[in-house]
Design a protein around this motif. Sequence first.
Motif: not given
Length: 258
Positions: A6, A13, A222
């Motif tokens: 990450f 992303r 996430e």
Amino acid sequence: MTHPWFEGARTPRVLAHRGLVVAEDAAHGVEENSFAAIAAAHSAGAEYVESDCHVTADGVVVLFHDDDLSRVTGDPRLVAEITSVELAELMSGRGGLITLAQALDAFPTLRFNLDVKAAAAAVPVGRIVAPHGARVLLTSFSDQRRRAALAAAEASARGIRPATSAGSATIGRVLAALAARSDRLVRRALQGVDVLQVPERQGRLRILTPRLISAAHRHDVEVHVWTVNDPGDMRRLIGSGVDGVVTDRADVALRTLG
């Protein structure tokens, strides 16, 4: 501690789904998950590539989505029934076969999101990615396959443990915990998980909700949504708090969200 997969990458992303195949390349026969598709995603500026892992009859882990070859090559055989040499011949006019080892070596700056598609591929995948764990996330619809690949990577003791996203059973437990309004059960379900990668809906069931996003973030997990190709949907989802999108059009997503 945040996993290196990450760190230092742009957000939100953008995960290039099976690489990138634009219309012009498709017209020339280029297929998803080919060497050319991965190279195109890299050239477009993608930092993440989402791909799939199967193992051939001679034990080579290849980037390929389906169990069989019919959709991509017109050959009805299973990937597991064909050698890597035979598959390379079939893919030679379709962008070129790429093995997992080749992908990791040829694109040392790319970060890979690898879906283990077959039980037989789990251990070989884990062993291959072990030295590259800092830039690999392992996943599977099957939590059993996902955990087997992670265990193989850890057993190799050759680097950082790969990141991982939840399989279907784990996501089901998270949704059940949310329905029960139990943060304790949510925390337990998310233990050892770095990402929830989900569709917005599964049939009539809405998977992605504000409560899911909030709960995931509360536990430092996430949320990525697949497969998102419309720019308006990309902006809407990121605006709702989603951390990333898996997309067939990484070039469009990078322009839209960049």
